[in-house]
Scaffold this active site. Structure first.
Site, mmCIF file in Angstrom:
data_model
loop_
_atom_site.group_PDB
_atom_site.id
_atom_site.type_symbol
_atom_site.label_atom_id
_atom_site.label_comp_id
_atom_site.label_asym_id
_atom_site.label_seq_id
_atom_site.Cartn_x
_atom_site.Cartn_y
_atom_site.Cartn_z
ATOM 1 N N GLY A 240 -3.622 1.956 4.542
ATOM 2 C CA GLY A 240 -2.226 1.472 4.344
ATOM 3 C C GLY A 240 -1.346 2.222 5.703
ATOM 4 O O GLY A 240 -1.833 3.343 6.184
ATOM 5 N N GLY B 104 -5.549 7.772 5.905
ATOM 6 C CA GLY B 104 -5.410 8.535 4.515
ATOM 7 C C GLY B 104 -6.990 8.741 3.872
ATOM 8 O O GLY B 104 -7.766 8.723 4.729
ATOM 9 N N ARG C 70 27.131 -0.862 -12.910
ATOM 10 C CA ARG C 70 25.843 -1.164 -13.403
ATOM 11 C C ARG C 70 24.669 -0.141 -13.200
ATOM 12 O O ARG C 70 25.045 0.762 -12.361
ATOM 13 C CB ARG C 70 24.983 -2.298 -12.451
ATOM 14 C CG ARG C 70 25.711 -3.749 -12.944
ATOM 15 C CD ARG C 70 24.904 -4.690 -12.122
ATOM 16 N NE ARG C 70 25.530 -6.112 -12.609
ATOM 17 C CZ ARG C 70 25.609 -6.996 -11.780
ATOM 18 N NH1 ARG C 70 25.435 -6.970 -10.400
ATOM 19 N NH2 ARG C 70 25.859 -8.300 -11.935
ATOM 20 N N ILE D 206 2.098 7.110 3.780
ATOM 21 C CA ILE D 206 3.473 7.284 3.192
ATOM 22 C C ILE D 206 3.372 8.186 1.931
ATOM 23 O O ILE D 206 4.682 8.885 1.766
ATOM 24 C CB ILE D 206 4.420 6.211 3.284
ATOM 25 C CG1 ILE D 206 3.797 5.387 2.038
ATOM 26 C CG2 ILE D 206 4.577 5.347 4.714
ATOM 27 C CD1 ILE D 206 4.510 4.247 1.897
ATOM 28 N N ASP D 207 2.594 8.247 1.199
ATOM 29 C CA ASP D 207 2.608 8.632 -0.020
ATOM 30 C C ASP D 207 2.351 10.170 -0.126
ATOM 31 O O ASP D 207 2.514 10.763 -1.196
ATOM 32 C CB ASP D 207 1.351 8.136 -0.996
ATOM 33 C CG ASP D 207 1.541 6.631 -1.329
ATOM 34 O OD1 ASP D 207 2.426 6.265 -1.080
ATOM 35 O OD2 ASP D 207 0.478 5.748 -1.379
ATOM 36 N N GLY E 240 3.790 4.380 -4.130
ATOM 37 C CA GLY E 240 3.200 5.517 -4.418
ATOM 38 C C GLY E 240 2.301 5.267 -5.535
ATOM 39 O O GLY E 240 2.526 5.272 -6.876
ATOM 40 N N ARG E 241 1.244 4.625 -5.275
ATOM 41 C CA ARG E 241 0.169 4.153 -6.165
ATOM 42 C C ARG E 241 -0.358 5.410 -7.194
ATOM 43 O O ARG E 241 -0.683 5.118 -8.330
ATOM 44 C CB ARG E 241 -0.958 3.086 -5.821
ATOM 45 C CG ARG E 241 -1.696 2.418 -6.737
ATOM 46 C CD ARG E 241 -2.321 1.342 -6.344
ATOM 47 N NE ARG E 241 -2.968 1.507 -4.944
ATOM 48 C CZ ARG E 241 -3.298 0.486 -4.246
ATOM 49 N NH1 ARG E 241 -2.979 -0.713 -4.416
ATOM 50 N NH2 ARG E 241 -3.833 0.875 -2.961
ATOM 51 N N ALA F 2 0.822 9.236 21.771
ATOM 52 C CA ALA F 2 0.515 10.558 22.279
ATOM 53 C C ALA F 2 -0.943 10.858 22.460
ATOM 54 O O ALA F 2 -1.335 11.608 23.812
ATOM 55 C CB ALA F 2 1.073 11.500 21.003
HETATM 56 O O1 F6P Z 1 -0.429 3.294 1.993
HETATM 57 C C1 F6P Z 1 -0.155 3.681 0.671
HETATM 58 C C2 F6P Z 1 0.270 2.549 -0.423
HETATM 59 O O2 F6P Z 1 1.580 2.531 0.123
HETATM 60 C C3 F6P Z 1 0.620 2.800 -2.006
HETATM 61 O O3 F6P Z 1 1.693 3.611 -2.233
HETATM 62 C C4 F6P Z 1 0.700 1.340 -2.219
HETATM 63 O O4 F6P Z 1 0.296 1.211 -3.639
HETATM 64 C C5 F6P Z 1 -0.457 0.937 -1.379
HETATM 65 O O5 F6P Z 1 -0.459 1.381 -0.052
HETATM 66 C C6 F6P Z 1 -0.262 -0.776 -1.183
HETATM 67 O O6 F6P Z 1 -1.380 -1.305 -0.152
HETATM 68 P P1 F6P Z 1 -1.561 -2.751 0.040
HETATM 69 O O7 F6P Z 1 -0.467 -3.020 1.056
HETATM 70 O O8 F6P Z 1 -2.965 -2.510 0.614
HETATM 71 O O9 F6P Z 1 -1.404 -3.263 -1.296
#
Ligand code: F6P
Length: 374
Positions: free
Chosen positions: A19, A123, A184, A148-149, A192-193, A30
């Site tokens: 990702g 990652g 609301r 990012i996670d 964040g899978r 850099a």
């Molecule tokens: O980069 C990590 C992540 O952002 C996860 O949080 C998310 O579920 C996943 O990538 C989604 O990736 P893709 O774009 O391949 O579906």
């Protein structure tokens, strides 16, 4: 001018894999600058490991025509440091997961000649691949954590985390504006899978009323109760609150809309006036220009990685961790290098909740739960 510390390193390859994360381009820029200054040529592989397998790459350095200097970055590299995504493209290469794919990648590296090492920006999956390529085919590499996670072991942060958090907080502020105007409640799902870090950290900064993340191990019914409870408590008459905000991590498998529908049904009879809406931020969280912090972290990671390769290191990842916590010291007091085997072990522990780091994060969130609910 080649420095005395380059141990015969003449050319390195850079790739971004998995990702994408804001700050990857800053790291590419850099790393290329640091290499060029040492007379090391740089090529960039396209679409992560896919480009290594297929031999798709392009030069990131060029020979300077001005007198006295050697290499300099291409125009594309020179201007990419402030933009999100990756100029090289990124991918999760299925072929590279297989030994045949890695054998092809090693053959490609041999055939293009003279690539003395790789800088792998990515990652868990990307670094696992690098480690396998090194073990099976002796390819030298150094990893730079980008996700990012914030789900990579041995480092307190990764490229992209800060920008993603800023994006989430800004989105929550905007949602709060409209939420207050209509009195609301909103449940906002963030990426964040496998790690609830973004949800946890952003819930504090955005002033959320509650945070829902997988690491807590709550059942669907418990989650529904938690949302319903937060909404009823938040909108209690004596409080005068005009919005309730609940952050939900993507890793919780219950879809955001179902959670909201069930919570709405739960409060309908007693609180027919209260309205709950769902927003899924999705890939919005992963884009955007890198923040100052991500640019700084990415640049310092890149310096340590290229210098490490030039000094003969391999099979390690640079990390935002002081030398006091272990690891190999680098020129940068905030950056150390860690053996990949250790990184992968720690990453697994982060993902399955066994890591002390995750346990401390969850304990902190439990301590903060009462504060959030105020
Ligand atoms: O980069 C990590 C992540 O952002 C996860 O949080 C998310 O579920 C996943 O990538 C989604 O990736 P893709 O774009 O391949 O579906």
């Amino acid at each position: 001018m080649r420095g005395s510390d380059t141990l015969g390193v003449m050319k390195i390859g850079i790739l971004t894999s998995g990702g994408d994360a804001p700050g990857m381009n800053t790291a590419i820029r850099a790393a290329t600058l640091v290499a060029a200054q040492r007379g090391i040529e740089v090529v960039g592989f396209e679409r992560g490991w896919e480009g290594v397998v297929d031999g798709k790459f392009r030069a990131l350095t060029r020979t300077s025509t001005s007198a006295g200097s050697g290499l300099m970055p291409t125009h594309e590299v020179d201007t990419c440091g402030s933009i999100g995504g990756s100029i090289l493209g990124s991918a999760r290469s299925k072929r590279f997961y297989e030994p045949e794919g890695r054998a092809q990648a090693a053959a490609t590296l041999r055939s293009i000649g003279g690539v003395d090492g790789l800088v792998v920006i990515g990652g868990n999956g990307s670094l696992t691949g690098a480690n396998a390529l090194a073990t099976e085919h002796g390819v030298r590499y150094l990893g730079i954590p980008a996700s990012i996670d914030n789900d990579i072991g041995c480092t307190s942060t990764c490229i992209g985390v800060d920008t993603a958090l800023n994006t989430i907080v800004e989105a929550c502020d905007r949602i709060s504006d409209t939420a207050r105007a209509h009195r609301r409640a909103f449940v906002v799902e963030v990426m964040g899978r496998q790690s609830g870090y973004l949800c946890m950290a952003a819930s504090i900064a955005a002033g959320a009323d509650a945070a829902l993340f997988r690491e807590d191990g709550r059942s669907e019914d418990e989650l529904v109760d938690l949302v319903a409870g937060a909404v009823i408590r938040g909108f209690a008459n004596d409080r005068g609150k005009q919005r309730v905000l609940v952050l939900k991590a993507e890793g919780i498998e219950v879809p955001c809309t179902r959670l909201v529908r069930r919570a709405q049904e739960k409060i309908e009879a007693t609180h027919p006036d209260l309205e709950i809406r769902a927003t899924v931020l999705g890939h919005l969280v992963r884009g955007g220009n890198p923040s100052f912090l991500d640019r700084m972290v990415a640049s310092r990671f890149a310096l340590a990685a290229v210098m490490g390769l030039a000094e003969g290191a391999s099979g390690e990842m640079v990390a935002w961790q002081s030398p006091l916590s272990g690891g190999v010291s680098t020129v940068d007091r905030s950056v150390t290098r860690w053996p990949l085997a250790k990184v992968l072990e720690e990453t697994q522990a982060l993902l399955d909740g066994q890591s002390k780091v995750v346990q401390q994060r969850v304990a902190l969130m439990h301590a903060a739960a009462g504060v959030l609910a105020l």
